[in-house]
Design a protein around this motif. Structure first.
Motif, PDB file in Angstrom:
ATOM      1  N   LEU A  30      54.432  20.711  39.543  1.00 61.43           N
ATOM      2  CA  LEU A  30      55.435  20.162  40.465  1.00 61.43           C
ATOM      3  C   LEU A  30      55.971  21.268  41.374  1.00 61.43           C
ATOM      4  O   LEU A  30      56.131  21.064  42.587  1.00 61.43           O
ATOM      5  CB  LEU A  30      56.581  19.518  39.681  1.00 61.43           C
ATOM      6  CG  LEU A  30      56.223  18.286  38.846  1.00 61.43           C
ATOM      7  CD1 LEU A  30      57.423  17.834  38.026  1.00 61.43           C
ATOM      8  CD2 LEU A  30      55.733  17.142  39.736  1.00 61.43           C
ATOM      9  N   LYS A  58      65.134  11.593  38.264  1.00 63.32           N
ATOM     10  CA  LYS A  58      63.739  11.286  38.581  1.00 63.32           C
ATOM     11  C   LYS A  58      62.844  12.499  38.342  1.00 63.32           C
ATOM     12  O   LYS A  58      61.747  12.380  37.775  1.00 63.32           O
ATOM     13  CB  LYS A  58      63.616  10.833  40.039  1.00 63.32           C
ATOM     14  CG  LYS A  58      62.196  10.470  40.451  1.00 63.32           C
ATOM     15  CD  LYS A  58      62.139  10.038  41.909  1.00 63.32           C
ATOM     16  CE  LYS A  58      60.692   9.733  42.329  1.00 63.32           C
ATOM     17  NZ  LYS A  58      60.612   9.326  43.751  1.00 63.32           N
ATOM     18  N   GLN A 107      59.763  13.118  35.776  1.00 64.33           N
ATOM     19  CA  GLN A 107      58.448  13.615  36.178  1.00 64.33           C
ATOM     20  C   GLN A 107      58.006  14.781  35.296  1.00 64.33           C
ATOM     21  O   GLN A 107      56.856  14.836  34.861  1.00 64.33           O
ATOM     22  CB  GLN A 107      58.479  14.065  37.646  1.00 64.33           C
ATOM     23  CG  GLN A 107      58.521  12.935  38.658  1.00 64.33           C
ATOM     24  CD  GLN A 107      58.570  13.485  40.079  1.00 64.33           C
ATOM     25  OE1 GLN A 107      59.419  14.302  40.425  1.00 64.33           O
ATOM     26  NE2 GLN A 107      57.634  13.041  40.907  1.00 64.33           N
TER      27      GLN A 107
END
Length: 372
Positions: A73, A235, A239
């Motif tokens: 990420l 969120k 993830q």
């Protein structure tokens, strides 16, 4: 071999991966130094360390696996310059801290029932205090891992490497002072080794906190990517968990097998337990080298994935596998070369030394599977 090194993908992997490998080998060096000093202090202490490290490695490996969710990420956000880096950092640290607290509770419950695992009674007075110190160090370790994955994700792999090297120096110094009671410090034996490791882990975390939050290097990274402001994002935490939890579970099952093995070996007595600890420490040599290259591949794949470069992903993974094959051959050859000397590094007990030389053979075999 020369063609492999000249390959641009191999060079990129090595540029990112070598500092990670050195940093991870630095982590292993902590265990090596601890066990060498503890082993020469006493076989009971080495056997107790074997049990505790074997059991606690399950929690440390699960923690490390969970933080893996942050790396791709961060790597993707860094490539896109989408302003999400600081949000990823803050959310990743909080998610990791929550995970660390949960792991501490679970492993704390095991500590309260440690007498049910059938270990030699003479080792329990050594096991309990050392286990407690390792338990307390779990939270700073998982938060450090979160910072490390963030730093590695933006390509600054040298920073975590230097943090680990510095913590090694701290660990060696405090081992000398606290295990043997040098320079007026109390002679604490195995407890001293645990305290030295705990202090070194705090130092490691403090270095990365300073680097990320208080240096111009990272301030410029946040400015360039529009990430000066970050918020806690549910969120993003989801993830990270979605990517990291499968990794944590997979690594947890593998580490769980080793933890169960430690309990079973403990039923055989203190000598097999001490020998098992030496073999277990040696086994991590290869694993952490394989991990370093794999982490570099992950970082590069994350960037290519975000930029929709499928062909680059294929070439990166191919180069990574070729490099891993070279490393695994080196590690296997090294273990074979030192099999009769390995036990002598840690102890002068002839029974332990003899048993270690036999354990090297299965150790060599499963390096291939660790690499894959």
């Amino acid at each position: 071999m020369n063609n492999l090194i000249r390959n641009e993908y191999s060079r990129s992997i090595l540029k990112l991966g070598i500092p990670i490998m050195i940093g991870q080998l630095g982590v292993i060096l902590v265990s090596f130094i601890d066990n060498i000093m503890v082993g020469h202090y006493g076989t009971n202490e080495l056997a107790a360390a074997s049990f505790v490290n074997g059991v606690m490695s399950l929690a440390f490996v699960v923690a490390m696996g969970y933080t893996y969710g942050l790396t791709p990420l961060v790597s993707g956000a860094f490539a896109r310059k989408d302003g999400k880096l600081k949000t990823l950092l803050i959310s990743g640290i909080i998610a990791s801290a929550i995970g660390g607290v949960v792991l501490m509770v679970v492993m704390g419950m095991l500590l309260l029932n440690i007498h049910l695992l059938g270990q030699p009674q003479e080792l329990l007075p050594y096991i309990r205090p050392y286990y407690t110190i390792q338990l307390l160090s779990l939270l700073p370790v998982i938060v450090f891992n979160a910072y490390k994955q963030f730093v590695d994700g933006v390509g600054r792999t040298q920073i975590s490497m230097m943090a680990v090297i510095a913590s090694n120096v701290v660990n060696i110094v405090f081992n000398y002072l606290l295990i043997y009671g040098s320079w007026g410090f109390p002679k604490l034996g195995l407890v001293g080794a645990g305290l030295a490791t705990f202090i070194s882990r705090l130092v490691c975390l403090a270095i990365l906190i300073f680097e990320v939050h208080f240096t111009h290097r990272f301030k410029s990274i946040f400015m360039q990517t529009g990430s000066l402001v970050g918020v806690v994002s549910k969120k993003v935490m989801q993830q990270i968990t979605g990517i990291g939890m499968p990794s944590a579970i997979q690594m947890g099952f593998e580490a769980g097998a080793f933890s169960i093995a430690v309990v079973l070996v403990g039923w055989l007595g203190r000598v097999p337990l001490a020998a098992h600890q030496i073999a277990a420490v040696a086994s991590t040599l290869g694993f952490m080298m394989f991990y370093g290259l794999s982490a570099a591949v992950t970082i590069m794949v994350g960037r290519h994935y975000e930029l929709k470069q499928a062909n680059e992903i294929r070439k990166t993974v191919k180069a990574g596998m070729q490099l891993q094959l070279v490393v695994v051959v080196f590690v296997m050859a090294l273990l074979l070369a030192v099999k009769n000397f390995l036990g002598r590094l840690f102890t002068s007990d002839p029974e332990v030394i003899s048993l270690v030389s036999l354990l090297v053979f299965p150790l060599i075999t499963y390096q291939v599977f660790d690499m894959l």
